[in-house]
Motif scaffolding. Structure first.
Motif, PDB file in Angstrom:
ATOM      1  N   THR B  16      15.683  39.950  25.840  1.00  0.00           N
ATOM      2  CA  THR B  16      16.192  39.067  24.782  1.00  0.00           C
ATOM      3  C   THR B  16      15.990  37.590  25.114  1.00  0.00           C
ATOM      4  O   THR B  16      15.644  36.802  24.243  1.00  0.00           O
ATOM      5  N   PHE B  17      16.187  37.183  26.397  1.00  0.00           N
ATOM      6  CA  PHE B  17      16.036  35.770  26.766  1.00  0.00           C
ATOM      7  C   PHE B  17      14.606  35.287  26.524  1.00  0.00           C
ATOM      8  O   PHE B  17      14.376  34.318  25.796  1.00  0.00           O
ATOM      9  N   SER B  18      13.653  36.011  27.105  1.00  0.00           N
ATOM     10  CA  SER B  18      12.249  35.591  26.959  1.00  0.00           C
ATOM     11  C   SER B  18      11.790  35.683  25.511  1.00  0.00           C
ATOM     12  O   SER B  18      11.072  34.806  25.010  1.00  0.00           O
ATOM     13  N   ARG B  20      13.503  35.368  22.895  1.00  0.00           N
ATOM     14  CA  ARG B  20      14.123  34.309  22.099  1.00  0.00           C
ATOM     15  C   ARG B  20      13.262  33.040  22.122  1.00  0.00           C
ATOM     16  O   ARG B  20      13.012  32.430  21.083  1.00  0.00           O
ATOM     17  N   SER B  23       9.641  33.881  20.453  1.00  0.00           N
ATOM     18  CA  SER B  23       9.584  34.038  18.995  1.00  0.00           C
ATOM     19  C   SER B  23       9.740  32.706  18.263  1.00  0.00           C
ATOM     20  O   SER B  23       9.417  32.605  17.082  1.00  0.00           O
ATOM     21  N   GLN B  24      10.220  31.656  18.960  1.00  0.00           N
ATOM     22  CA  GLN B  24      10.252  30.320  18.356  1.00  0.00           C
ATOM     23  C   GLN B  24       8.850  29.835  17.990  1.00  0.00           C
ATOM     24  O   GLN B  24       8.677  28.995  17.113  1.00  0.00           O
ATOM     25  N   GLU B  62      14.906  39.754  14.317  1.00  0.00           N
ATOM     26  CA  GLU B  62      16.318  39.397  14.498  1.00  0.00           C
ATOM     27  C   GLU B  62      17.059  40.522  15.232  1.00  0.00           C
ATOM     28  O   GLU B  62      17.857  40.267  16.147  1.00  0.00           O
ATOM     29  N   ARG B  65      16.120  40.392  18.872  1.00  0.00           N
ATOM     30  CA  ARG B  65      16.781  39.296  19.598  1.00  0.00           C
ATOM     31  C   ARG B  65      18.232  39.650  19.939  1.00  0.00           C
ATOM     32  O   ARG B  65      18.775  39.178  20.925  1.00  0.00           O
ATOM     33  N   ASN B  66      18.858  40.484  19.104  1.00  0.00           N
ATOM     34  CA  ASN B  66      20.290  40.749  19.267  1.00  0.00           C
ATOM     35  C   ASN B  66      20.630  42.109  19.869  1.00  0.00           C
ATOM     36  O   ASN B  66      21.771  42.336  20.258  1.00  0.00           O
ATOM     37  N   VAL B 209      18.089  26.837  25.448  1.00  0.00           N
ATOM     38  CA  VAL B 209      18.865  27.971  25.950  1.00  0.00           C
ATOM     39  C   VAL B 209      18.610  28.104  27.444  1.00  0.00           C
ATOM     40  O   VAL B 209      17.466  28.024  27.900  1.00  0.00           O
TER      41      VAL B 209
END
Lengths: 282, 282
Positions: B16-18, B20, B23-24, B62, B65-66, B209
């Motif tokens: 999830t960290f990477s 996140r 995906s930006q 989404e 990511r979650n 983040v």
């Protein structure tokens, strides 16, 4: 055992209504809570979502209920484990590629002592009888047609030959799709209906939800739904005869294999049929 | 062009960290917004999520990511279409089964006039140069080893032979995994790092983040991250040399193909090496 849900449509349609009722059976109205999966074809592409959580609890099932993916061919499965562990690799539907198309397969039933030789083109990843049957079907398709894609009619004929042989090992209800059409086969339990113009309201059995399809459709829409147990209480579902295979395309059955009794009856009414090759299919 | 993200871990880890930060780049810090995809291996099973919406807007992204899916091998891809339409069947990563394992492949770069003969075992579903290259790689694996699964070392050797030949057609940066290990190859741009004990905080570049990995890990954890452009600003990323292939397993590089200059340097320091077979690999 497990439960199956298939959808074949004339125009891209979302399955949120049917999936909402179906997924209730993964712990609320029934106990099929050992994983779920759903595959959506969008033209030749296929999206496959699987989870070893139940379709009631899984965040992925929640996404599917709320994100209206429009598709012409959908296959879903909720599992109650009988053979094979509750692991992700044993979650249906299964996916393979052949002739430049994805193939999706889900099975309801148990096969016993089903351990056919496989060529190696398709090898099970998990350890279910179901994935083995899927690999065997594809293997037989390659044995018969090589790497040249046959017609749907040719595939139908081959599948009606092979499926009863696999069914000798137990219960073999399945849905199979390559994104063009949906093949369905039942030895014990499968039901189907077609929704088409003029559309009417439908009321789910498993949850208090009604949709008036006449408000959300156009006359061009037509949807065939295939499911283990009927999903709605105010529509007429037809049960598959034992050993019946139906090929759905454009939201309707385009090819059926007659059962032995149906064939005798048809021949009685029209003796000419006996002389027609492949009279057991129309 | 596109961007790649790969992760190979000693213990099941969530991305999830990477993801996140990565995906930006699908519309916010960069314009790779023509679809995205991500594949997670969980033992032999594989979950593949693809969408032709951008990883910024897609409800599926989404979810990713979650929903912390724990995996030892992950490959993600955000697309900026150059060849092939923006359709779902052209979204990376691509999936096939071989030797009872799923194989996942994502590519960054363009290949020109790359239209090799394929045996038919693996056929592209879409029309990208990337999926063609993937099918060709698998085809060559079957040509070489048949339907008997080789060792990772044997595969590494074959891939180091084939990949430079494909790369003659253009840019060929890729990540490939069968759930056991992750093969990565770069002709122009790919970076990697290993996070291991003692863990430190990491600060994403693309979004404000930070995670202190020392708070969320155990000494047994080890994670290799492979990405087109570095994801964090306070860690040391190593660039792949042109034509370098690295095999990651258990969260670390276990096999590297030396570049020509590295090999000459190694031979200069130790002339004995010249006599060793396959001295260009360690």
């Amino acid at each position: 055992m497990c439960q199956l849900l298939g959808m074949n449509c004339a125009t891209p349609t979302d399955i949120t209504f049917s999936f909402r009722g179906f997924s209730q059976r993964a712990g609320i109205t029934s106990d099929h809570s050992d994983g779920f999966g759903i595959a959506f074809f969008e033209d030749k592409a296929c999206r496959l979502f699987v989870d070893n959580q139940s379709a009631v609890e899984s965040p992925i099932a929640e996404l599917v209920r709320n994100y209206p993916i429009k598709s012409r061919n959908v296959i879903a499965h909720i599992r109650k484990a009988t053979q094979g562990k509750i692991t992700l690799e044993n979650s249906h539907p299964f996916i393979r590629e052949l002739w430049g198309r994805h193939w999706i397969f889900a099975h309801n039933g148990d096969l016993h002592h089903f351990d056919p030789a496989l060529s190696g083109h398709f090898t099970p990843v998990g350890n279910t009888d179901s994935e083995r049957a899927f690999c065997y079907l594809l293997d037989q398709m390659v044995q018969k047609f090589g790497f040249v894609e046959p017609s749907l009619e040719q595939l139908f004929e081959l599948l009606t030959e092979i499926s009863p042989k696999i069914a000798e090992h137990g219960t073999f209800n399945f849905c199979l799709s390559n994104g063009q059409a949906l093949f369905s086969y039942a030895t014990t339990k499968l039901h189907w209906l077609v929704r088409e113009y003029p559309f009417k309201p439908a009321q789910l059995i498993d949850i208090d939800v009604e949709v008036d399809f006449s408000q959300v459709t156009t006359p061009e829409d037509r949807v065939a739904v295939i499911t283990t147990e009927p999903l709605t209480q105010n529509e007429t579902w037809q049960a598959f005869s034992p050993g019946e295979m139906i090929l759905f395309q454009q939201g309707q059955p385009i090819r059926k294999q007659l059962t032995y009794i149906e064939r005798l009856e048809k021949e009685r009414l029209n003796p000419e049929l006996k002389r027609i090759t492949r009279a057991d299919q129309y």
